[in-house]
Enzyme design. Structure first.
Site, PDB file in Angstrom:
ATOM      1  N   LEU A  44       0.394  -9.960   7.994  1.00 28.62           N
ATOM      2  CA  LEU A  44       0.589  -9.616   6.595  1.00 28.62           C
ATOM      3  C   LEU A  44       2.026  -9.892   6.162  1.00 28.62           C
ATOM      4  CD1 LEU A  44       0.083  -8.220   3.888  1.00 28.62           C
ATOM      5  CD2 LEU A  44       0.549  -6.050   5.025  1.00 28.62           C
ATOM      6  N   ARG A  73      -1.851  -2.541  -6.628  1.00 19.75           N
ATOM      7  CA  ARG A  73      -0.468  -2.855  -6.967  1.00 19.75           C
ATOM      8  C   ARG A  73       0.103  -3.878  -5.978  1.00 19.75           C
ATOM      9  NH1 ARG A  73       3.548  -2.144  -3.249  1.00 19.75           N
ATOM     10  NH2 ARG A  73       2.031  -0.657  -2.458  1.00 19.75           N
ATOM     11  N   TYR A  80      -3.021   1.930  -5.296  1.00 22.44           N
ATOM     12  CA  TYR A  80      -1.839   1.666  -4.461  1.00 22.44           C
ATOM     13  C   TYR A  80      -1.922   0.266  -3.860  1.00 22.44           C
ATOM     14  CZ  TYR A  80       1.546   2.066  -0.655  1.00 22.44           C
ATOM     15  OH  TYR A  80       2.590   1.860   0.204  1.00 22.44           O
ATOM     16  N   TYR A  81      -3.084  -0.076  -3.327  1.00 28.25           N
ATOM     17  CA  TYR A  81      -3.238  -1.414  -2.751  1.00 28.25           C
ATOM     18  C   TYR A  81      -3.437  -2.476  -3.813  1.00 28.25           C
ATOM     19  CZ  TYR A  81      -2.656  -0.108   2.006  1.00 28.25           C
ATOM     20  OH  TYR A  81      -2.077   0.304   3.173  1.00 28.25           O
ATOM     21  N   GLU A 124      14.567  33.441 -18.708  1.00 23.70           N
ATOM     22  CA  GLU A 124      13.760  34.463 -18.031  1.00 23.70           C
ATOM     23  C   GLU A 124      12.688  35.057 -18.936  1.00 23.70           C
ATOM     24  OE1 GLU A 124      16.611  37.040 -15.988  1.00 23.70           O
ATOM     25  OE2 GLU A 124      16.663  35.664 -14.284  1.00 23.70           O
ATOM     26  N   ARG A 158       1.509   8.946   5.885  1.00 27.50           N
ATOM     27  CA  ARG A 158       2.295   7.773   6.241  1.00 27.50           C
ATOM     28  C   ARG A 158       3.617   7.794   5.492  1.00 27.50           C
ATOM     29  NH1 ARG A 158       0.923   1.354   4.826  1.00 27.50           N
ATOM     30  NH2 ARG A 158       2.542   0.560   6.198  1.00 27.50           N
ATOM     31  N   HIS A 193      -9.315   1.377   3.898  1.00 29.31           N
ATOM     32  CA  HIS A 193      -8.352   2.297   3.302  1.00 29.31           C
ATOM     33  C   HIS A 193      -9.024   3.402   2.487  1.00 29.31           C
ATOM     34  CE1 HIS A 193      -4.898   0.215   4.754  1.00 29.31           C
ATOM     35  NE2 HIS A 193      -5.240  -0.916   4.185  1.00 29.31           N
TER      36      HIS A 193
END
Lengths: 750, 750
Positions: free
Chosen positions: B142, B271, B268-269, B677, B450, B425
């Site tokens: 990869l 991207r 995620y992948y 507060e 990870r 995945h």
């Protein structure tokens, strides 16, 4: 043109007849100041935008009015929050009335005060019995005093607008009874030396000034006659302090502040107390300038503001020493008043203006306008926080807070605590330290176990776990002896004697040293911690060298906790994780720690590497194979989920007698981005630390990095004088130096 | 004047002799585009500032050169990070050379390439044996493919600047061997349908285009001949997919994207894969416009960019579905390329410009310049994220991601996952949901176990706990049956069949509904989850109504986890905290959960109130006294501290058969400031939820708030058509409505 009209109108008001001797308003602004404020409006200053913000807050209640419910709830509950809202809104309405001359604000105040006047005479003390000093509007007198400090300002602003009949009625039926309630009817509250009582002193004094009631003003300044009884509050704190001979506002100043402006309860409570200290001081300066209150005790009130500012991290949050809710910062309303007054009544320090700009508003009083005008004139310069020792104790000889900072703002704040115990809000945390890197906590002080004003957490008050966990020694980054808290957890014993400041030397920004000793918190055990903040081009960020020496004739088990934040990444030892988790002990806070894993320490140095946010950290510590490393997290014996389940690790040295040294280096290094997924410098640089010598005379350590560069640090444990001369033979080399410590880099042998 | 000179110079370059048929550069920019880019420089656009940034990155290496070490390390280690740095710098140097015509950049590329040319022929596969497809420069092919995708662009930019001899030598000794290595020498890597292999296809195709090697280009587009073997990778994923008849870049597009542009491995992948998809597409469009790659498959590559943008939270971070490191966002380098290309090759959508502005830089190619010019011309409009269903599967009929959003940007993102498994995945998380409120996670998806590229965490690769924890069903906010993961944790079975989308209706922004079913993940168990995002003026923020129906003939134990963030504040049940903590089970992820406390659920509704950052949350769920509530945190059986110790609570219904319904409402409410507060609205408003009916035909629930307002929600479980007509008698009232669901407010009886 607009300004001209304002001046004209106010000139007429100035000529209205006076009551008694006094011109109104007189507390937070004077008639003359109001005239000046009006004339400076409309120039687009921060004062103008501040008025707009305050108007937006107050105007929503002008038509609806403010509800005045019969008191019932604890903090977080409706009646508590409503009465709190009322005093904050009324104070603002008063200033708006003075500045804008719009009667709607005066009417809002008058109508609300008459609602209180109806209700107050019928009230008994609050139904909750949690406080040793129950209030009437609130569950504790403290909050009633808050109410009166704020509402007396509102009353002052409309005093000469009210009819004489109205004034008399309010004085007689509401304000005099309230002042008496907070003082003569609750003497052990009023006469205490404590932040709560400061509010009461200020409240009684301020309403006294408005009503021209000199008796109340004198009680406020000098207290009531002292009681002979030894009383305690509901947190177990002493009501009357050992040797306390006087009470009242002046005694509060004398007793609570050190000559450096440090407040013995710590910055969270100092922030809270600064409001009554400063607002009553301002009122006194306006009504009784002969007191010279801002000059009192070497201008300690103004020093107190600087002490507070130096006890903040890069986000402006106060270090959470003692009982403190994390997140409180110099953006609080108390600090808005404090900064304007410190500017006006101090040295007109232009660096304060930079913080006032960050606050994005000024109080609607004369000093607020002065600060706003100075900002508009471009006078602002940056506020630079310093490495500073803030001594504790009225004479400055009872320990201190030592703050070491790297010279790049916010890069590193290292806070070592060797101050007094801090009375009922103190923690058993002598010689502990905490650290910030930029805006992030690296080693945390837990703060208080409390959610202030969040009702579902026990009415917003202190939780049981504050005492059983947060105050205990094991909850702090300091050595615990025999799994017991310092002073066996007894406040009275801790309050009686402070640690000793040994060295605080920050002359060289690359080698800053703080060292302190304690021989009292564990019987027969001498503790000395020396911390060095070292900047050297061999390291990416400043290093923290930590030398914690323990000396005792008897054998003891020693445990040094590290409350790190983030994820443990790697160690050089083999951890064995427990298959079932048990609490680490049964008392002294150990009952709240789940023990997760344990491992035999390495012979030489044990290293622990962790990651938080975008940065890596590595702790390298001298250990022997007989030491243990333990990991744990907080949360055992916590049936109501009152604790944060934060992680910790511990260095454990069992059965030690004679001289033992924990020598460690904490490195801050590297970067990791979750977007680029690049990691740089993820490992620490230190490879070894060696204890060369650790006697009653000297402690000597060597440390080495990956490039085989080696440094030696030496501290004299007996001679702290800069003039002292030293000569030592180390590994056949004779070393000579002057002053109590030295650091040098060893040349590599070829 | 400057522009004029540029044009003149480039006009000369255009006339230099050509090699083969082709004009250079040809991959990411063409000769003609470079001329246009040069003529548009110096107007103060984002392109100009982007050049400055890139120059700053590259110039530091112009004199020093780039180190080309012998490959040795895993991710995070020196040789890995250096080769990665090299390809990123070389690609930038190539564009700088084209745009600025400064030869120093060409020289840097040439010198570095000849270092690789020296080393490469001597290299065996990488010494680490962790990957099923070991690379030569890196531990896995990869990364070698990443290198070639970037470096082929650099090579392209200096191709006609090199001598013919240099070109021949580099082609023969470096690039052809590398292309062969990634394809014919590693066929099961090259022919796989997977994000990794997309990089390989693009790499071989792009270097083929540069070298005018049509054989390589065809292999890239259409793959190698298919193998008959059933192979697996080192994560256990199948190498060849069921029914896979072709391979290569076009097959990747066909297979990986749904018609809505959703990528089956998750955002995620996606991207990560978008870079080779788009950069090779751009190169093809430049060299082989006849392929019409951007129009291929109904413009699915451009749709993919929009699908990605819609899968982000208010911070621009991708939803962490499947294996995903949290924090990755549209600020990544891949999305910088993607947004410019989607602007240029899509519809010139001006709302994309707003995100490009946030990115603060553009890629140094023609589309980057076009976007920068459009921004300068003021064409930007806001990008509005939508409630959207992103169907999965090449035909769009294999489940989906359903995203419900409140119309105020960032207020609420509710993500329900009923997509395909997502191959190697994928997580066993059917019908789970996660939620964001503004920038904060309310219910989290754990993401992957990870730390990408952090060496001390197993070389930055997937940790063992990714499989044993992060992928398991119990790690997600979805029902776990009999403490087992869906499909017994078997990827092959999960990959074989997707859940069924039942309803996705967001026409009414105040009543958005998503519903999906699964009958496969647990044998003999039918699951249907219906989620409603409801905006109503009676509630401060949108409510989430969650109806999770389970139906089975056999008895099963059901557990519904909630991975909340923050501090548990209060519940209406009595928890009994364990005195020692044990893992909740031995497999399927349960071995990683420490069980902290347990309590009998309330008869009626169980309520859990928690706090995070500045906001309160309350979950109200229908329970009976035979149900249990459990609290836990992650971290058991985690000897290497690889897991985050995040908290969770669980609703447990044991021994259920027939139809069971988990009916819950999640409220977001109130505010708390640690500076003022003040706490407002700290308690939820819902007082009751009642299941009126739950048959195979209809599910009917009532819910009530503190003001005694009552609502009824009905869903037909069989008829999903908008045209369907329904009539039901509930509590003696006849209800009629059209379409699959209805919500109405009941009038109070007087």
């Amino acid at each position: 043109m607009k300004e001209f009209i304002y001046i004209l109108v106010s000139a007429i008001i100035v000529q209205t007849p006076l009551f008694g001797q006094q011109t109104y308003p007189t507390l937070s602004v004077t008639k003359g100041e109001v005239v000046e404020i009006r004339s400076a409006l409309g120039q687009g200053t921060l004062f103008d935008t501040s008025i707009d913000k305050v108007r937006a807050q107050v105007d929503q209640f002008v038509t609806t009015g403010l509800d005045v419910p019969v008191p019932k709830d604890l903090a977080g509950g409706y009646t508590h929050e409503q009465h709190k809202k009322n005093f904050l809104i009324l104070q603002k309405a008063g200033l708006l009335f003075q500045i804008t001359e719009e009667e709607k604000y005066a009417i809002l105040i008058k109508e609300t005060l008459f609602k209180y006047r109806e209700m107050y005479p019928k009230l008994e003390r609050h139904p909750s019995t949690k406080s040793y000093a129950r209030g009437k509007l609130f569950w504790q007198c403290l909050n009633d005093a808050n109410w009166l400090v704020y509402v007396s300002q509102a009353y002052d602003c409309i005093y000469d607008w009210l009819s004489e009949k109205e004034r008399k009625e309010l004085n007689k039926e509401l304000f005099v009874p309230m002042a008496n309630f907070l003082s003569v009817e609750t003497p052990r509250f009023f006469n205490r030396l404590h932040n709560h009582s400061t509010w009461a002193n200020a409240a009684v004094g301020m309403i006294g000034l408005v009503m021209e009631n000199e008796d109340l003003v004198q009680k406020a300044l000098n207290g009531l006659p002292m009681s002979k009884e030894a009383l305690k509050d509901n947190d177990g704190g002493s009501i009357t302090l050992k040797g306390q001979k006087k009470a009242g506002f002046l005694a509060q100043i004398d007793f609570s502040f050190s000559p450096d402006g440090y407040y013995t309860e710590g910055p969270y409570y100092q922030r809270y107390a600064m409001y009554p200290f400063l607002i009553f001081a301002l009122a006194l300066d306006n009504s009784k300038p002969e007191v010279k209150i801002f000059e009192y005790n070497n201008e300690v009130l103004i020093k107190g503001v600087y002490a507070l500012l130096n006890q903040t991290n890069a986000k402006g949050e106060f270090f959470p020493l003692n009982d403190a809710q994390k997140g409180m910062s110099y953006f609080s309303r108390e600090l808005k008043l404090a900064l304007s007054l410190a500017y006006q009544y101090g040295t007109k320090d232009p660096s304060l203006l930079s913080l006032i700009e960050l606050q994005e508003s000024v109080p609607l009083i004369y000093s607020g306008m002065q600060a706003a005008l100075a900002i508009k004139e471009g006078k602002t310069i940056p506020f630079v926080k310093k490495s500073v020792m803030l001594r504790d104790g009225a004479k400055g000889d009872e320990g201190a807070i030592g703050i070491l900072r790297a010279d790049k703002e916010g890069e590193v704040d290292l806070i070592m605590k060797y101050a007094k115990h801090g009375m009922g809000h103190g923690h058993f945390d002598r010689l502990s330290y905490s650290m910030f890197y930029g805006e992030q906590e690296v080693l945390q002080d837990y703060g208080a176990a409390r959610w202030v004003n969040i009702n579902q957490k026990d009415g917003g008050g202190y939780l049981k776990e504050n005492k059983t966990w947060a105050k205990q020694t094991v909850a702090h980054n300091t050595v615990v002896v025999d799994e017991k808290s310092q002073f066996r957890g007894k406040v009275k014993a801790a309050d009686a004697i402070a640690p000793t400041s040994y060295i605080f030397d920050v002359d060289n920004p690359n080698l800053q040293v703080v060292s302190a000793k304690d021989t009292n918190c564990y019987t027969g055990v001498e503790l000395q911690r020396t911390m060095i903040l070292l900047k050297d081009s061999s390291f990416e960020n400043p290093l923290v060298l930590d030398l914690f020496a323990v000396n005792s004739e008897e054998e003891h088990d020693l445990l040094l906790p590290y409350y790190y934040k983030g994820q443990l990444m790697q160690t050089n030892i083999d951890f064995k994780q427990s298959t079932t988790l048990s609490a680490m002990g049964e008392s002294d806070g150990f009952q709240h720690l789940w023990k997760e894993a344990e491992g035999k320490a390495a012979e030489g140095v044990t290293q622990i590497n962790w990651f938080d946010k975008a940065t890596f950290f590595t702790l390298t510590s001298t250990t022997t194979a007989s030491d243990n490393i333990i990991t744990a997290h907080i949360g055992a014996n916590d049936p109501n989920f009152n604790l944060r389940h934060d992680p910790a690790f511990f260095l454990q040295k069992k059965g030690k007698k004679g001289r033992t040294l924990f020598a460690s280096i904490l490195e801050t290094h590297g970067k990791y981005s979750r977007v680029s997924e690049f990691a740089t410098n993820a490992y620490g640089s230190i490879t070894d630390i060696t204890i060369i010598d650790n006697t009653s005379e000297y402690t000597v350590v060597n440390f080495t990095n990956k490039q085989d560069e080696e440094w030696t640090f030496i501290i004299s444990n007996k001679q702290r004088s800069d003039a002292s001369k030293h000569r030592l033979t180390i590994e056949n080399r004779e070393i000579k130096w002057g002053g109590p410590f030295t650091l040098f880099k060893n040349e590599l042998e070829q």
